[in-house]
Design a protein around this motif. Structure first.
Motif, PDB file in Angstrom:
ATOM      1  N   LEU A 104      -5.149   7.543  28.390  1.00 50.70           N
ATOM      2  CA  LEU A 104      -5.248   8.936  27.965  1.00 50.70           C
ATOM      3  C   LEU A 104      -3.921   9.685  27.945  1.00 50.70           C
ATOM      4  O   LEU A 104      -3.752  10.631  27.197  1.00 50.70           O
ATOM      5  CB  LEU A 104      -6.243   9.689  28.856  1.00 50.70           C
ATOM      6  CG  LEU A 104      -7.709   9.337  28.606  1.00 50.70           C
ATOM      7  CD1 LEU A 104      -8.598  10.128  29.540  1.00 50.70           C
ATOM      8  CD2 LEU A 104      -8.098   9.602  27.159  1.00 50.70           C
ATOM      9  N   GLY A 105      -2.976   9.270  28.775  1.00 47.75           N
ATOM     10  CA  GLY A 105      -1.699   9.979  28.801  1.00 47.75           C
ATOM     11  C   GLY A 105      -0.757   9.515  27.706  1.00 47.75           C
ATOM     12  O   GLY A 105       0.334  10.051  27.552  1.00 47.75           O
ATOM     13  N   LYS A 106      -1.160   8.487  26.950  1.00 52.41           N
ATOM     14  CA  LYS A 106      -0.262   7.943  25.926  1.00 52.41           C
ATOM     15  C   LYS A 106      -0.617   8.483  24.545  1.00 52.41           C
ATOM     16  O   LYS A 106      -1.691   9.024  24.331  1.00 52.41           O
ATOM     17  CB  LYS A 106      -0.369   6.411  25.928  1.00 52.41           C
ATOM     18  CG  LYS A 106       0.045   5.775  27.255  1.00 52.41           C
ATOM     19  CD  LYS A 106       1.547   5.612  27.348  1.00 52.41           C
ATOM     20  CE  LYS A 106       1.991   5.333  28.765  1.00 52.41           C
ATOM     21  NZ  LYS A 106       2.158   6.550  29.596  1.00 52.41           N
TER      22      LYS A 106
ATOM     23  N   ARG B  50      -0.989  12.268  13.084  1.00 57.09           N
ATOM     24  CA  ARG B  50      -1.378  12.482  14.471  1.00 57.09           C
ATOM     25  C   ARG B  50      -0.932  11.334  15.369  1.00 57.09           C
ATOM     26  O   ARG B  50      -1.284  11.297  16.554  1.00 57.09           O
ATOM     27  CB  ARG B  50      -2.889  12.651  14.568  1.00 57.09           C
ATOM     28  CG  ARG B  50      -3.405  13.749  13.654  1.00 57.09           C
ATOM     29  CD  ARG B  50      -4.567  14.476  14.227  1.00 57.09           C
ATOM     30  NE  ARG B  50      -4.251  15.138  15.482  1.00 57.09           N
ATOM     31  CZ  ARG B  50      -5.109  15.881  16.155  1.00 57.09           C
ATOM     32  NH1 ARG B  50      -6.317  16.043  15.712  1.00 57.09           N
ATOM     33  NH2 ARG B  50      -4.756  16.440  17.296  1.00 57.09           N
TER      34      ARG B  50
ATOM     35  N   ASP C  85       0.684  12.346  18.564  1.00 55.54           N
ATOM     36  CA  ASP C  85      -0.081  13.220  19.462  1.00 55.54           C
ATOM     37  C   ASP C  85      -0.636  12.447  20.644  1.00 55.54           C
ATOM     38  O   ASP C  85      -0.940  11.274  20.527  1.00 55.54           O
ATOM     39  CB  ASP C  85      -1.273  13.838  18.706  1.00 55.54           C
ATOM     40  CG  ASP C  85      -0.833  14.918  17.735  1.00 55.54           C
ATOM     41  OD1 ASP C  85       0.386  15.163  17.678  1.00 55.54           O
ATOM     42  OD2 ASP C  85      -1.690  15.479  17.052  1.00 55.54           O
TER      43      ASP C  85
ATOM     44  N   LEU D 183      -5.514  12.202  24.058  1.00 51.89           N
ATOM     45  CA  LEU D 183      -6.396  13.168  24.707  1.00 51.89           C
ATOM     46  C   LEU D 183      -6.707  14.349  23.797  1.00 51.89           C
ATOM     47  O   LEU D 183      -7.743  14.991  23.920  1.00 51.89           O
ATOM     48  CB  LEU D 183      -5.694  13.673  25.974  1.00 51.89           C
ATOM     49  CG  LEU D 183      -6.530  14.296  27.070  1.00 51.89           C
ATOM     50  CD1 LEU D 183      -7.430  13.260  27.681  1.00 51.89           C
ATOM     51  CD2 LEU D 183      -5.607  14.875  28.130  1.00 51.89           C
ATOM     52  N   ALA D 184      -5.785  14.650  22.858  1.00 53.01           N
ATOM     53  CA  ALA D 184      -5.955  15.830  22.014  1.00 53.01           C
ATOM     54  C   ALA D 184      -6.894  15.560  20.848  1.00 53.01           C
ATOM     55  O   ALA D 184      -7.239  16.474  20.122  1.00 53.01           O
ATOM     56  CB  ALA D 184      -4.591  16.277  21.486  1.00 53.01           C
ATOM     57  N   LEU D 185      -7.317  14.305  20.657  1.00 48.04           N
ATOM     58  CA  LEU D 185      -8.196  13.982  19.531  1.00 48.04           C
ATOM     59  C   LEU D 185      -9.651  14.308  19.858  1.00 48.04           C
ATOM     60  O   LEU D 185     -10.035  14.393  21.021  1.00 48.04           O
ATOM     61  CB  LEU D 185      -8.094  12.491  19.193  1.00 48.04           C
ATOM     62  CG  LEU D 185      -6.745  11.956  18.744  1.00 48.04           C
ATOM     63  CD1 LEU D 185      -6.895  10.512  18.321  1.00 48.04           C
ATOM     64  CD2 LEU D 185      -6.169  12.770  17.623  1.00 48.04           C
TER      65      LEU D 185
END
Lengths: 328, 509
Positions: free
Chosen positions: B355-357, B399, B402, B405-407
């Motif tokens: 998630l942090g990637k 994206r 990005d 996590l932002a998806l």
């Protein structure tokens, strides 16, 4: 209807967007604030802006910095920290000094081998058997410390020959260890960014369960990180031995915590998955500069340790606990 | 059946009235409009298949979720159930899907746990007497109040849980899948207890997947579909088949295969006698390249265990697995991946994405070793690979940088699936609940991806609890229950048959 209750995270897109804007801000602001305070104090400190002082800062960074570079990889790979660094460096130093009569090369190889094997075994237990690294390295620290007492019989180990002096050379006025530190930092950064093993360290540290389910070699990646860390610790121990020319059982001193402090101040995530070797180098230098300023201004060693502690605390609160997953 | 018919007396207010409740999550409605009433002494069932909105209704009734619209009335008066304590104070008790009794505490201590009336200084003797009464009431005369709950069977624990709800002087008791983990005999005791509870004048709301037990126990059934109540009828006139038809609505449209299944079995996945103690009992399947195999089963049916065992994630799995005539190692996720098996877990956040990637970092995560020689990762090759995978998975190229996590949920799932696409060394794609937490549009896109993967020559095996998904996507559907395959449908499956297999087993057919 595919949405099952409670599984949908509330508006992930907007949450992510605001985090992207907000999060890198806090460490940056903290860094700027620190510089605003530190730079005027430093430049107005008598004898701070001299070549000799710059050398002194670099020299005092070298040994902790080398150990910290290795600790960075371990932390990125999700193994938190090794609490056995001081003891390992001490044993390495003793092996080096005791075997110097066989020549510098043999002694260095034996010492490095010792540090690498001792650390890699711990990495194996963490990587394959899921041992808790903190508990494991506390225990290992006791065992290794016991080993050093047994090896030395409790008396200082003296150099078996004068060959170590080569390592105390100062080409261009800087100790050899400084060059080694810079080399290792660049090497570690390249490994982390551009090798399969390094990139997998970030993944394993970020989410161990996901790495496992994806079929990534979690155990092997962990062992590689610890082995590199063992190499760094061993190099640090060898320089420590050469500098002191004899080794007592507490030669390693506060190396363990100093290295961890440098890694944390450099912004590597304690829970793994994020970090950089070059930033650790920056963290180590920053700690040295602050200690140097305090020393030049006549503060005691106690004050230096206090300030170092407060700095680490501030970084942990500002950077690590504010991150989305830092509080894990 | 044997339950007393407890039609509320004409003119009297029903104990519970639910009026036009609605609730959504992140803009996706889970409950659109649900109304029903439950009288004193009535056992009222809520039925509907996964995603119909049952749990959300239960959460609103028990004070865990606030409705977006609509209201709840007790004795004809509107109430605000702000949290579980508030609901408890008004006499609404919930017996949860997951047991909330603490095994290390005694029966008495468990009953006092979370009881808002239990004083700080407990009057032990009075509490003991009360506990004894409630246990006797429940038919638990062999259970002592000072016994640790750990010493009880699962059924007895469930009964203690119900007893706990009663000891808190509940007037409305909600039971959410109380028999899901119980044996037949244990279920009987729970039914008897529920009837006693109703006979004392409580209103009971009963949620269950097991339709025959619903018809046996309940007086009235409300069927939910797509977040609406589509029918409320007395249980007496209903049959299991009739109930299933009401729950299903119209038949879904299939996404047809565009290529014939591989006649050649050299590329097949052969699974023989797959066994996981306590979870899976002898699963055998020869899965051909180019086809999609659907495992249909509720939680605990073993469907998801088949996938986990194949991915090397079940530490106790035994049996034999061969892929392309090569043996696949067990209990070794690295070995399974090397053999060409890719696994998409149902836990996207915990066991899926990093998630942090970034999106790009996630897409290339499992193929770093293919992006360069000698253990190096080529920057250009990494960029190109990420871009082509984004294209393949239908993700917008802008994206890639990005954080994943932002998806949205749908795009996150595309990243998760896309990570295993377009590589010649992946031969089997395993997916556990492939569209969990994914919106309608994302769902169709993921289904398309899976069909394309099969068309490209992969063996695709997925597990799902969702009937539409199973029918839309599965070329071969295997229904599972209690760790065994109930039936295998090679074409010709329909929703009613699948649901009967999944909930009742073969005997009920």
């Amino acid at each position: 209807m595919t949405t099952t209750d409670g599984l949908t995270s509330p508006r992930p897109a907007t949450a992510g967007a605001s985090r992207r804007r907000g999060r890198p801000g806090a460490p940056a602001v903290a860094f700027v604030a620190l510089m605003v305070v530190l730079v005027p104090i430093a430049v107005t400190t008598d004898r701070f802006l001299t070549l000799d002082n710059a050398r002194a800062i670099l020299a005092s960074t070298a040994l902790v910095g080398i150990a910290a570079i290795g600790a960075t990889l371990v932390m990125i790979a999700g193994s938190a920290v090794s609490l056995a660094a001081s003891q390992t460096a001490t044993v390495v130093a003793m092996v080096f000094l005791a075997t110097l009569d066989r020549g510098l090369v043999v002694a260095t190889l034996l010492a490095v081998l010792c540090g690498v094997v001792v650390t890699a075994v711990q990495g194996f237990a963490v990587g394959y058997w899921e041992a808790n690294p903190i508990v494991l390295t506390i225990a290992a620290g006791f065992a290794i410390g016991g080993g050093s007492v047994w090896f030395s019989g409790g008396t200082p180990v003296n150099a078996a020959s004068g060959d170590y002096d080569v390592l105390n050379a100062t080409p261009l006025g800087l100790p050899l260890a400084v060059y080694v530190l810079l080399l290792l930092a660049v090497l570690a950064e390249a490994v982390l960014r551009r090798t399969t093993a390094g990139r997998r360290m970030y993944l394993v540290g970020e989410n161990r369960a996901a790495a496992r389910a994806a079929g990534l070699p979690v155990g092997r990646v962990t062992v590689v990180a610890w082995t590199f860390s063992g190499l760094c610790l061993a190099i640090s121990g060898v320089f420590l031995a050469a500098f002191n020319t004899s080794a007592t059982t507490n030669l390693g001193g506060t190396l363990t915590l100093d290295a961890i402090a440098a890694v944390l101040v450099g912004g590597t995530a304690i829970a793994g998955g994020k970090g950089s070797a070059l930033r650790t180098l920056g963290g180590a230098l920053l700690i040295s500069v602050i200690a140097d300023v305090l020393l030049l201004r006549g503060y005691s060693t106690g004050a230096q340790i206090l300030v170092k502690g407060v700095l680490v605390l501030a970084v942990v609160v500002l950077v690590h606990l504010r991150g989305p997953r830092g509080s894990r | 059946m044997s339950a007393p018919t407890a039609e509320p007396a004409p003119g009297s207010e029903p104990l519970v009235t639910v009026e036009a409740l609605a609730r959504g999550f992140a803009g996706v409605p889970a409950v659109r409009r649900v109304s029903f009433t439950v009288g004193a002494g009535e056992i009222h069932a809520l039925c509907g298949h996964n995603g119909a909105g049952k749990s959300t209704v239960v959460k609103m009734l028990s004070g865990q979720l606030a409705p977006d619209a609509g209201r709840i009335l007790l004795d004809g008066k509107p109430v605000a159930l702000r949290n579980r304590q508030a609901a408890q104070r008004l006499g609404v008790a919930l017996v949860d899907q997951e047991l909330s009794v603490v095994p290390a505490l005694t029966v008495l201590e468990n009953m006092q746990l979370g009881d808002i009336d239990a004083g700080f200084f407990k009057r032990r003797r009075a509490a003991l007497r009360r506990c004894r009464e409630v246990l006797d009431d429940m038919g638990l005369d062999r259970v002592r109040p000072d016994q640790p709950v750990a010493a009880l069977s699962m059924g007895e624990r469930q009964l203690v849980e119900i007893a706990k709800a009663l000891s808190q002087r509940a007037r409305v008791v909600i039971l959410d899948e109380p028999t899901a983990t119980l044996s037949e005999a244990e279920s009987r005791r729970v039914f008897a207890a529920v009837r006693r509870v109703a006979a004392r004048g409580c209103a009971v709301v009963f949620v269950s997947h097991r339709l025959s037990e619903v018809l046996e126990l309940c007086d009235t059934v409300t069927v939910l579909r797509d977040g609406r109540d589509v029918a409320t009828r007395p249980a007496a006139g209903l049959t299991v088949d009739g109930l299933i038809v009401t729950m299903l609505g119209e038949a879904p449209h299939r996404l047809e295969a565009t290529r014939r299944p591989d006649p050649d079995l050299t590329h097949a996945l052969r699974i023989g006698g797959l066994h996981v103690p306590g979870r899976l009992d002898g699963f055998t399947l020869t899965a051909r390249a180019g086809r999609i195999y659907a495992l249909a089963g509720q939680l605990g049916s073993g469907a998801s265990d088949v996938l986990r065992a194949l991915a090397g994630l079940h530490p106790q799995a035994t049996g034999s697995v061969e892929l392309r005539d090569r043996s696949v190692p067990f209990r070794d996720p690295v070995g399974a991946a090397r053999a060409g098996i890719a696994f998409v877990s149902n836990d996207r956040k915990g066991e899926g994405l990093f998630l942090g990637k970034s999106v790009a970092g996630n897409l290339v995560a499992t193929r770093l070793d293919r992006l360069g020689a000698g253990g190096l990762v080529g920057a250009g090759r990494e960029r190109r690979t990420a871009r082509s995978l984004a294209g393949l998975a239908g993700l917008p190229a802008d994206r890639l940088a990005d954080p994943v996590l932002a998806l949205s949920g749908g795009n996150q799932q595309k990243v998760f699936v896309g990570r295993s696409l377009g590589r010649d060394d992946v031969h089997v794609l395993l997916l556990d609940e492939p569209t969990r937490g994914v919106d309608i549009g994302g769902r169709a896109a993921i289904h398309r991806l899976l069909r394309d993967a099969a068309d490209a020559g992969l063996v695709v095996v997925f597990a799902s609890t969702e009937l539409e998904e199973l029918l839309e996507l599965g070329d071969v559907i295997l229904t599972m229950r209690d760790g065994r395959v109930v039936s295998t449908y090679d074409g010709g499956a329909n929703g009613a048959a699948l649901m009967r297999d999944m909930t009742e087993g073969k005997d009920a057919a």
